[in-house]
Design a protein around this motif. Structure first.
Motif, mmCIF file in Angstrom:
data_model
loop_
_atom_site.group_PDB
_atom_site.id
_atom_site.type_symbol
_atom_site.label_atom_id
_atom_site.label_comp_id
_atom_site.label_asym_id
_atom_site.label_seq_id
_atom_site.Cartn_x
_atom_site.Cartn_y
_atom_site.Cartn_z
ATOM 1 N N ALA A 1 3.367 -19.679 -9.802
ATOM 2 C CA ALA A 1 4.404 -18.655 -9.751
ATOM 3 C C ALA A 1 4.328 -17.790 -11.003
ATOM 4 C CB ALA A 1 5.777 -19.297 -9.627
ATOM 5 N N GLY A 2 4.465 -16.473 -10.783
ATOM 6 C CA GLY A 2 4.346 -15.517 -11.879
ATOM 7 C C GLY A 2 2.944 -14.972 -12.061
ATOM 8 N N GLY A 3 1.986 -15.592 -11.393
ATOM 9 C CA GLY A 3 0.595 -15.165 -11.506
ATOM 10 C C GLY A 3 0.259 -13.996 -10.607
ATOM 11 N N SER A 4 -1.032 -13.661 -10.581
ATOM 12 C CA SER A 4 -1.508 -12.505 -9.819
ATOM 13 C C SER A 4 -2.740 -12.870 -8.999
ATOM 14 C CB SER A 4 -1.881 -11.360 -10.770
ATOM 15 O OG SER A 4 -0.773 -10.912 -11.504
ATOM 16 N N LEU A 5 -2.900 -12.161 -7.913
ATOM 17 C CA LEU A 5 -4.106 -12.229 -7.087
ATOM 18 C C LEU A 5 -4.397 -10.832 -6.561
ATOM 19 C CD1 LEU A 5 -3.671 -15.417 -4.838
ATOM 20 C CD2 LEU A 5 -5.393 -15.083 -6.617
ATOM 21 N N ARG A 6 -5.670 -10.579 -6.303
ATOM 22 C CA ARG A 6 -6.061 -9.326 -5.680
ATOM 23 C C ARG A 6 -6.829 -9.627 -4.410
ATOM 24 N NH1 ARG A 6 -10.672 -4.952 -7.344
ATOM 25 N NH2 ARG A 6 -9.564 -3.034 -6.798
ATOM 26 N N LEU A 7 -6.256 -9.209 -3.287
ATOM 27 C CA LEU A 7 -6.911 -9.378 -2.005
ATOM 28 C C LEU A 7 -7.750 -8.142 -1.690
ATOM 29 C CD1 LEU A 7 -4.003 -10.846 0.169
ATOM 30 C CD2 LEU A 7 -5.587 -12.031 -1.367
ATOM 31 N N SER A 8 -8.874 -8.379 -1.047
ATOM 32 C CA SER A 8 -9.733 -7.298 -0.587
ATOM 33 C C SER A 8 -9.937 -7.430 0.913
ATOM 34 C CB SER A 8 -11.093 -7.342 -1.282
ATOM 35 O OG SER A 8 -10.964 -7.185 -2.675
ATOM 36 N N CYS A 9 -10.141 -6.300 1.554
ATOM 37 C CA CYS A 9 -10.438 -6.286 2.988
ATOM 38 C C CYS A 9 -11.581 -5.301 3.192
ATOM 39 C CB CYS A 9 -9.218 -5.873 3.780
ATOM 40 S SG CYS A 9 -9.528 -5.642 5.546
ATOM 41 N N ALA A 10 -12.737 -5.834 3.537
ATOM 42 C CA ALA A 10 -13.915 -5.005 3.770
ATOM 43 C C ALA A 10 -14.035 -4.685 5.250
ATOM 44 C CB ALA A 10 -15.161 -5.728 3.289
ATOM 45 N N ALA A 11 -14.245 -3.426 5.559
ATOM 46 C CA ALA A 11 -14.304 -2.980 6.949
ATOM 47 C C ALA A 11 -15.693 -2.487 7.303
ATOM 48 C CB ALA A 11 -13.290 -1.866 7.177
ATOM 49 N N SER A 12 -16.088 -2.781 8.514
ATOM 50 C CA SER A 12 -17.327 -2.218 9.046
ATOM 51 C C SER A 12 -16.989 -0.979 9.852
ATOM 52 C CB SER A 12 -18.039 -3.230 9.935
ATOM 53 O OG SER A 12 -17.247 -3.499 11.073
ATOM 54 N N GLY A 13 -17.961 -0.132 10.123
ATOM 55 C CA GLY A 13 -17.703 1.025 10.963
ATOM 56 C C GLY A 13 -17.540 2.305 10.150
ATOM 57 N N ARG A 14 -17.941 3.412 10.769
ATOM 58 C CA ARG A 14 -17.950 4.693 10.065
ATOM 59 C C ARG A 14 -16.601 5.383 10.087
ATOM 60 N NH1 ARG A 14 -22.977 7.425 13.016
ATOM 61 N NH2 ARG A 14 -22.042 6.309 14.746
ATOM 62 N N SER A 15 -15.636 4.888 10.859
ATOM 63 C CA SER A 15 -14.361 5.579 10.994
ATOM 64 C C SER A 15 -13.287 5.033 10.063
ATOM 65 C CB SER A 15 -13.871 5.476 12.442
ATOM 66 O OG SER A 15 -14.796 6.078 13.323
ATOM 67 N N PHE A 16 -13.653 4.142 9.163
ATOM 68 C CA PHE A 16 -12.654 3.503 8.304
ATOM 69 C C PHE A 16 -11.788 4.525 7.604
ATOM 70 C CE2 PHE A 16 -10.772 0.459 5.526
ATOM 71 C CZ PHE A 16 -10.694 1.067 4.282
ATOM 72 N N SER A 17 -12.367 5.589 7.093
ATOM 73 C CA SER A 17 -11.614 6.553 6.299
ATOM 74 C C SER A 17 -10.538 7.269 7.113
ATOM 75 C CB SER A 17 -12.561 7.578 5.680
ATOM 76 O OG SER A 17 -13.232 8.307 6.690
ATOM 77 N N MET A 18 -10.598 7.168 8.443
ATOM 78 C CA MET A 18 -9.608 7.833 9.286
ATOM 79 C C MET A 18 -8.487 6.888 9.724
ATOM 80 S SD MET A 18 -10.809 10.746 9.146
ATOM 81 C CE MET A 18 -9.667 11.568 10.232
#
Length: 126
Positions: free
Chosen positions: A14-31
């Motif tokens: 408790a009080g700590g930190s985490l950073r989650l990442s989510c990697a996506a495939s596909g060319r439409s991610f930016s939309m």
């Protein structure tokens, strides 16, 4: 079709930190608007944070506002969730999701998201 893969979960005090990442495939991610949701044992999946395709608009659940930050890097097809000041009640499986409907603002409704990752466990000890 979009495939999403979360990473970065783990056990933290408790009080700590985490950073989650989510990697996506596909060319439409930016939309796509992207969201983070979580599900604790015995509870329904709930909204945590969302970000518009442009990155300009973000929404947060009241329970995480001021502690969590969602961001995205469209060049890397990745969305992040920086989690600070973690509490035991943040313990859950965290899922990222993609909304393929082009919107100016991201949606907080779980039913509006079309693609889901497999989830990553976050456990916060007291």
């Amino acid at each position: 079709q979009v495939q999403l893969v979360e990473s970065g979960g783990g056990l933290v005090q408790a009080g700590g930190s985490l950073r989650l990442s989510c990697a996506a495939s596909g060319r439409s991610f930016s939309m796509y608007a992207m969201g983070w949701f979580r599900q604790a044992p015995g509870k329904e999946r709930e909204f945590v944070a969302a970000i518009a395709w442009s990155g300009r608009n973000t929404y947060y659940a009241d329970s995480v506002k001021g502690r969590f930050t969602i961001s995205r890097d469209n060049a890397k097809n990745t969305v992040y969730l920086q989690m600070n000041k973690l509490k035991p009640e943040d313990t859950a499986v965290y899922y990222c999701a993609a909304d393929r409907t082009l919107r100016a603002l991201p949606d907080t409704d779980i039913d509006e998201y079309d693609y889901w990752g497999q989830g990553t466990q976050v456990t916060v000890s007291s």
